[in-house]
Scaffold this active site. Structure first.
Site, PDB file in Angstrom:
ATOM      1  CB  SER A 288       3.913   6.387  -1.973  1.00  0.00           C
ATOM      2  OG  SER A 288       4.103   5.249  -1.170  1.00  0.00           O
ATOM      3  CG  ASP A 299     -10.422   2.672  -8.393  1.00  0.00           C
ATOM      4  OD1 ASP A 299     -10.374   3.648  -9.165  1.00  0.00           O
ATOM      5  OD2 ASP A 299      -9.594   1.739  -8.429  1.00  0.00           O
ATOM      6  CE  LYS A 313       7.940   4.729  -3.209  1.00  0.00           C
ATOM      7  NZ  LYS A 313       7.215   3.578  -2.642  1.00  0.00           N
TER       8      LYS A 313
END
Length: 524
Positions: A288, A299, A313
């Site tokens: 999460s 990224d 999640k």
């Protein structure tokens, strides 16, 4: 009998008519159907029913057919769930554990209500408001219930202290007790800070910033951010942490759902750690909000990720408060990393058991122990935004550097020692009996870390106690293979009990494959 049934049906129709005055429901409305079923069952069923439980079960039934993270919580469950995220609870302020059915204080919270009245580490709390809690087989939950209470209320504690014959009595005024989400922060190597975050709560961002500034003052230029076993928490807390690491305008995460338009979260450029190397540590229980931070760092090519593929999640829940204090957490959107990866792993609606077994299945399929067992479809391939490195979607964050799970590290004997609480119990006894001598011999933690060795007597005591409980190694070889990790664990636990969690991780991390790999990566 017919008259009674007719009367009941007329009464039922009257209730429905009354309900329709408040809720406009068409003839074929699912809501009308549900209401008729609830009223009929409550009023006509052959036996009495608990109407509240009936409604709760209906809500749970609806949500169980959706995704694995939409859920219903009772008022009690809501309170228990929120405490770790809110950053505080109201109580007496002690860290404790149970030894021989007696509550032993490991450490009083610094400047907390118990420390202020003179309660110290090693004290045994044997009564609360004249009610005995020692030697009466009272559950840990029941004891906590008696110790906690509204801020400003008083509680009288009966305390037995080593070396003092008479029982001591302390009147403690309950207060708000902070619940820390930053588990540890210390200089792990010259110029390298280490911070471990346990969850993302209301105070996590401030705790992180305070810890990071302190480490920077101690010379930290690079950072190991440990998010292993971090199950997540508040989205905004994750965004705030990532904001401290990224440059102005960098996308952190975006959310989007059927009824929820895309919302981007970007860094404002005011972060306190926008330079310096970062390595993020993750494992199969990182989930999460922790995956949001990890995905943003990866990224944006801000740092590297070390460990194993994260939980996956990526569903956004909106809390819906109900009048009685209960809550529905309803999934309304997905999380996406800056490169556009959906964090959520695949699932089938209504198959929560299969979903819950995912980590076990990963182990069976070899994914946790062998990187070659992990396969990604080309359709799930994405690129990082600056260096255009290949990263993959399809659930969770795949690390840049894979570290396999060492399944041979814990012997069956060690697992049984832990499961029976033999290690923790004997450690508590050892520290209780030797606290003063240990503090005198090792006034400084670094001295303890370098010089302390677990005494053979403690190991012998553990093995003897295990034998009493019919816990024995298969042979001498298994016992010998158990000792290195057992001694490391004991040394870390002793450090925790004498100091705090930073000292615990300072000891344990020296034998952590993931942490050691991170140190190699960050010094390259």
């Amino acid at each position: 009998m017919r008259k009674i049934l007719c009367a009941a049906m007329m009464s039922l129709c009257g209730m429905l008519a009354s309900a329709q005055m408040h809720i406009n429901m068409g003839e074929g409305s699912p809501l009308r159907k549900l209401q008729i079923a609830e009223i009929a069952t409550t009023n006509l069923y052959v036996d009495s029913v608990d109407e509240n439980k009936l409604v709760e079960d209906a809500i749970r039934g609806m949500l169980e057919k959706l995704d694995p993270h939409s859920s219903y919580s009772t008022p009690t469950e809501v309170k228990a769930m929120n405490e770790p995220l809110q950053g505080n609870f109201e109580g007496i302020g002690v860290q404790f554990n149970m030894i021989d059915d007696t509550l032993m204080v490991i450490q009083p919270v610094t400047n907390g209500p118990s420390e202020k009245v003179g309660i110290i580490a090693g004290d045994r709390i044997v009564s609360v408001n004249d009610t005995a809690i020692a030697g009466v087989k009272m559950s840990k939950e029941e004891i906590m219930k008696r110790l906690r209470g509204p801020k400003g209320t008083k509680v009288v504690l009966g305390v037995v202290r080593s070396g003092i014959k008479d029982r001591l009595t302390f009147t403690v005024v309950r207060d708000k007790i902070p619940v820390k989400s930053v588990d540890a922060a210390y200089i792990i190597r010259p110029g390298i800070g280490y911070i471990r975050i346990g969850n993302f709560g209301a105070t996590t961002h401030q705790e992180f910033c305070d810890a990071l500034k302190e480490l920077q003052q101690q010379g930290a230029r690079n950072l190991v951010l440990d998010l292993q076993e971090n199950g997540g928490g508040y989205l905004q807390a994750a965004v705030n942490i990532a904001n401290e690491l990224l440059n102005e305008g960098d996308l952190i995460v975006y959310t989007e759902g059927r009824q929820v338009p895309r919302q981007d979260y970007r860094a404002d450029g005011n972060g306190i750690f926008r330079d310096g190397k970062i390595v993020v540590l993750v494992d199969e229980y990182t989930a999460s909000a922790a995956e949001i931070v990890t995905g943003a760092v990866q990224d944006q090519d801000r740092g590297r990720v070390v460990g194993r593929r994260t939980f996956g999640k990526g569903l956004v829940q909106r809390p819906i408060d109900l009048p009685d204090g209960s809550m529905i957490r309803l999934t309304i959107a997905h999380y996406y990393t800056p490169a556009g990866r959906c964090i959520q792993k695949p699932y089938e609606k209504g198959k929560q058991k299969d979903y819950a077994m995912d980590v076990v299945n990963r182990l069976k399929h070899g994914e946790l122990t062998n990187q070659d067992s992990i396969h990604f479809a080309d359709s799930l391939r994405f690129e990082t935004l600056r260096e255009h490195r290949a990263v993959y979607g399809g659930g969770g964050i795949m690390p840049d550097y894979f570290v396999p799970l060492d399944t041979t590290r814990y012997t069956p004997f060690h697992r049984q020692l832990a499961a029976k609480s033999i290690i923790i119990q004997q450690n508590l006894r050892y520290v209780d009996n030797n606290r003063k001598q240990l503090k005198k011999k090792y006034p400084d933690f670094q001295q303890f870390k370098q010089q302390f060795e677990v005494p053979q007597l403690l190991i012998d005591t553990i093995i003897a106690e295990a034998a009493k409980q019919n816990v024995k190694p298969k042979d001498a070889d298994e016992q010998q293979r158990t000792l290195p990790l057992l001694c490391l664990q004991l040394k870390a636990l002793i450090a925790r009990d004498l100091w705090d969690m930073s000292e615990y991780y300072s000891v344990i991390n020296e034998q952590s494959d993931i942490v050691q790999r991170a140190l190699e990566v960050i010094t390259q």
